[in-house]
Design an enzyme around this catalytic site. Sequence first.
Site, PDB file in Angstrom:
ATOM      1  N   GLY A 155       1.219  -1.137  -0.475  1.00 48.74           N
ATOM      2  CA  GLY A 155      -0.251   0.106  -0.449  1.00 48.74           C
ATOM      3  C   GLY A 155       0.910   1.409   0.180  1.00 48.74           C
ATOM      4  O   GLY A 155       2.441   1.154   0.447  1.00 48.74           O
ATOM      5  N   GLY A 157       0.549   6.445   0.944  1.00 54.31           N
ATOM      6  CA  GLY A 157      -0.121   7.670   0.903  1.00 54.31           C
ATOM      7  C   GLY A 157      -0.489   6.774   2.659  1.00 54.31           C
ATOM      8  O   GLY A 157      -1.547   7.715   3.345  1.00 54.31           O
ATOM      9  N   SER A 158       0.167   5.954   3.693  1.00 55.40           N
ATOM     10  CA  SER A 158      -0.483   5.575   4.992  1.00 55.40           C
ATOM     11  C   SER A 158      -1.837   5.174   4.617  1.00 55.40           C
ATOM     12  O   SER A 158      -2.086   4.781   5.722  1.00 55.40           O
ATOM     13  CB  SER A 158       0.130   6.910   5.271  1.00 55.40           C
ATOM     14  OG  SER A 158       1.551   7.002   6.084  1.00 55.40           O
ATOM     15  N   GLY A 160      -4.367   3.023   5.555  1.00 60.63           N
ATOM     16  CA  GLY A 160      -4.432   1.528   6.189  1.00 60.63           C
ATOM     17  C   GLY A 160      -3.640   1.526   7.366  1.00 60.63           C
ATOM     18  O   GLY A 160      -3.754   0.392   8.305  1.00 60.63           O
ATOM     19  N   ARG A 280       9.991   5.216  -5.521  1.00 58.12           N
ATOM     20  CA  ARG A 280      10.113   6.237  -6.435  1.00 58.12           C
ATOM     21  C   ARG A 280      10.545   8.226  -5.381  1.00 58.12           C
ATOM     22  O   ARG A 280      11.496   7.769  -4.707  1.00 58.12           O
ATOM     23  CB  ARG A 280       8.701   6.252  -5.892  1.00 58.12           C
ATOM     24  CG  ARG A 280       7.730   6.496  -5.197  1.00 58.12           C
ATOM     25  CD  ARG A 280       6.348   6.150  -4.985  1.00 58.12           C
ATOM     26  NE  ARG A 280       5.821   6.597  -4.274  1.00 58.12           N
ATOM     27  CZ  ARG A 280       5.535   6.942  -3.018  1.00 58.12           C
ATOM     28  NH1 ARG A 280       6.608   8.400  -2.751  1.00 58.12           N
ATOM     29  NH2 ARG A 280       4.946   6.691  -1.908  1.00 58.12           N
TER      30      ARG A 280
END
Length: 410
Positions: A155, A157-158, A160, A280
Amino acid sequence: MAKRVLILLDGLVRTSLLYVQAARALNLHPIILSSDPDQYDYLAAESIEAIRVDTDDLDALISECSRLGASYDIAGITCAGDSFYATVGKLCRYFDLPGPNAASIERCCDKFSQRQLLAEAGVSIPAYRLATDAADAKSSAAEIGLPVIVKPAVGIGSSGVRLCRDVDELTEHTTHLLGGGHIWRSSPRILVEEFAQGPQYGANTMGNAVIAIGSAEYGPPPHFVYREWNVPAQLTDYARESIADVSLSCLRALGLGWGPTNIELRWTKRGPVVIEVNPRLAGGPTTRLVQLAYGVDLATQHIKLAIGDECDLRIRHSHTAAARFLVADRDGILQRIDGDGRAAAISGVAEVRMYAEPNTPIVRKGDARDCIGHVIATSPSHDRTKAILQRAIDLIDWSITPFPAVGEHE
């Protein structure tokens, strides 16, 4: 002569715009391949060509790139995020273009595999366990000791990610993740990790060079929503060298010696502990902060690598830059935003950007999607930059009205 194009796969939406602008500055024609081009709200304003294609289907992407290659000179293929960066590597290999190692990217994007490789290399990381159900998560937390971080094994963007301070919070969040509250791109697997406590830092690298180290501040727990980023971080020479050394160790352990990487760490009682390695550029405004602080445009340099040119990572000046995020404090309808124009006019403010328009519904997720904008300031000194940033933030105001109660009529 055929027009030289840079093909961009789906990526972080706001960072993708940086790549589009950098490509044009290099006299390249950017084309976005996306399963949902509508997510890029700037396409029309920037007159950007976008093609709808299933970015999960490698054969479909090869076919589309081959079709484009009949009309254009494809200079390079890349991506502004990590969700499809392994696919970028496969496409680059197929078309004999410079690109990342797909297998290394895939291992890195699986946070459990990443943890294993870092541990094998002797890199300091939090204690961790893999869980596939609530019982696994509970026993893992008991072994590690509460509080723990619980998050999806894959995942960005933090999304979950939550600090669970007791068994009730652990059970609640695990049930949320596995019970349909989280969108899984792969089979549901959860990481339960030790909560490494200490200041947060981020190292930005290109190839095997550490370009910048920044510091971060979060909003209140249990979520991890960024409130502020500063470049460079205020560090002792020892701490800076320690963070740089462990960052390079991560690159070696994960086989990430090509292209950009950002490494998230916390400085704990045992020194720098690696929280996550992302193959990235950092999301949000971090790339812009590095450019303001050091004069190095990481998006441009990444594109140069992708098209086979030599990148230039020379530091041109030494300033400080900081970004403050505007974070929604409640759910409801964003009625208005005032003062952003006045804030942008302050000397030293480099950027004021709003992500949401008035009349937008706001439903907080406890991750990066809760941010409704940011302000960036820069100056030669840390204290002056902070003062400029605070002055700008104080000018911005917004209002969110609660959603009508169920059954309530206007």
